[in-house]
Design a protein around this motif. Structure first.
Motif, PDB file in Angstrom:
ATOM      1  N   UNK A 158      10.571   5.753   7.803  1.00 43.41           N
ATOM      2  CA  UNK A 158      10.975   4.834   8.862  1.00 43.41           C
ATOM      3  C   UNK A 158       9.938   3.733   9.068  1.00 43.41           C
ATOM      4  N   UNK A 159       8.672   4.062   8.993  1.00 45.60           N
ATOM      5  CA  UNK A 159       7.618   3.051   9.127  1.00 45.60           C
ATOM      6  C   UNK A 159       7.690   2.054   7.970  1.00 45.60           C
ATOM      7  N   UNK A 160       7.883   2.561   6.767  1.00 44.10           N
ATOM      8  CA  UNK A 160       8.007   1.677   5.606  1.00 44.10           C
ATOM      9  C   UNK A 160       9.276   0.839   5.715  1.00 44.10           C
ATOM     10  N   UNK A 161      10.332   1.438   6.245  1.00 40.66           N
ATOM     11  CA  UNK A 161      11.582   0.705   6.436  1.00 40.66           C
ATOM     12  C   UNK A 161      11.416  -0.415   7.453  1.00 40.66           C
ATOM     13  N   UNK A 162      10.651  -0.152   8.545  1.00 37.16           N
ATOM     14  CA  UNK A 162      10.372  -1.237   9.484  1.00 37.16           C
ATOM     15  C   UNK A 162       9.609  -2.353   8.784  1.00 37.16           C
ATOM     16  N   UNK A 163       8.629  -1.983   7.957  1.00 35.42           N
ATOM     17  CA  UNK A 163       7.862  -2.992   7.239  1.00 35.42           C
ATOM     18  C   UNK A 163       8.754  -3.844   6.357  1.00 35.42           C
ATOM     19  N   UNK A 164       9.699  -3.199   5.685  1.00 31.58           N
ATOM     20  CA  UNK A 164      10.616  -3.955   4.819  1.00 31.58           C
ATOM     21  C   UNK A 164      11.515  -4.867   5.641  1.00 31.58           C
ATOM     22  N   UNK A 165      12.088  -4.339   6.727  1.00 28.97           N
ATOM     23  CA  UNK A 165      13.004  -5.142   7.547  1.00 28.97           C
ATOM     24  C   UNK A 165      12.284  -6.336   8.180  1.00 28.97           C
ATOM     25  N   UNK A 188       0.809  -1.220   0.000  1.00 27.09           N
ATOM     26  CA  UNK A 188       0.000   0.000   0.000  1.00 27.09           C
ATOM     27  C   UNK A 188       0.842   1.269   0.000  1.00 27.09           C
ATOM     28  N   UNK A 189       2.106   1.176   0.398  1.00 28.22           N
ATOM     29  CA  UNK A 189       2.957   2.373   0.411  1.00 28.22           C
ATOM     30  C   UNK A 189       3.649   2.622  -0.925  1.00 28.22           C
ATOM     31  N   UNK A 194       6.580   6.140  -4.723  1.00 29.89           N
ATOM     32  CA  UNK A 194       6.776   6.612  -6.098  1.00 29.89           C
ATOM     33  C   UNK A 194       6.602   8.126  -6.161  1.00 29.89           C
ATOM     34  N   UNK A 195       5.616   8.653  -5.442  1.00 26.21           N
ATOM     35  CA  UNK A 195       5.398  10.098  -5.408  1.00 26.21           C
ATOM     36  C   UNK A 195       6.574  10.812  -4.750  1.00 26.21           C
TER      37      UNK A 195
END
Length: 136
Positions: free
Chosen positions: A80-87, A45-46, A51-52
């Motif tokens: 940082x939230x997206x980075x946590x999701x990736x990690x 969803x991110x 991309x934007x």
């Protein structure tokens, strides 16, 4: 011929229904599994947001607007939230690949590996947060 009736079997459930709340302790591996699904959905969803942000960062004026002031902190927090999701998704995915090889399938090892996944993903996110917010 005799007419034999089988007795109804008793049901055993893990859920203890109370008047207001349901008491059920999810195992740690179950919590990591739910977080794995949440992090995957978060990453999917991110994508439009990322991309934007990338499109803004290519333009020098857009990059300045993204990095200055309150907007800069907000963008860093979202990253940082997206980075946590990736990690978390990466670490849990590696755990599930190892489980697919039938390594660590017993209960104790599965619980330990789930705790390791959560600890490593949070530690990696903390390292990237320190770098992202410029503490070092």
């Amino acid at each position: 011929m005799s007419d034999l009736k089988s007795k109804p079997r008793r049901e055993f459930r893990n859920v203890d229904f109370q008047l207001i709340t349901t008491k059920y302790r999810l195992p740690f591996a179950g919590k990591v599994s739910i977080l794995h699904r949440v992090s995957g959905a978060l990453l999917f969803l991110s994508l439009p947001l990322l991309i934007t942000l990338f499109a803004y960062s290519v333009n020098p004026f857009g990059f300045r607007a993204l990095t200055e002031g309150y907007l800069g902190f907000f963008v860093k927090f979202l990253l940082l939230v997206v980075l946590w999701g990736f990690m978390h998704h990466l670490c849990a995915g590696i755990r599930y690949l190892i489980l697919d090889l039938h390594i660590g399938m017993d209960k104790v090892t599965a619980q330990k590996s789930a705790k390791i996944v959560l600890g490593v993903s949070l530690a990696l996110t903390l390292v990237f947060a320190i770098k992202l917010f410029g503490v070092i």
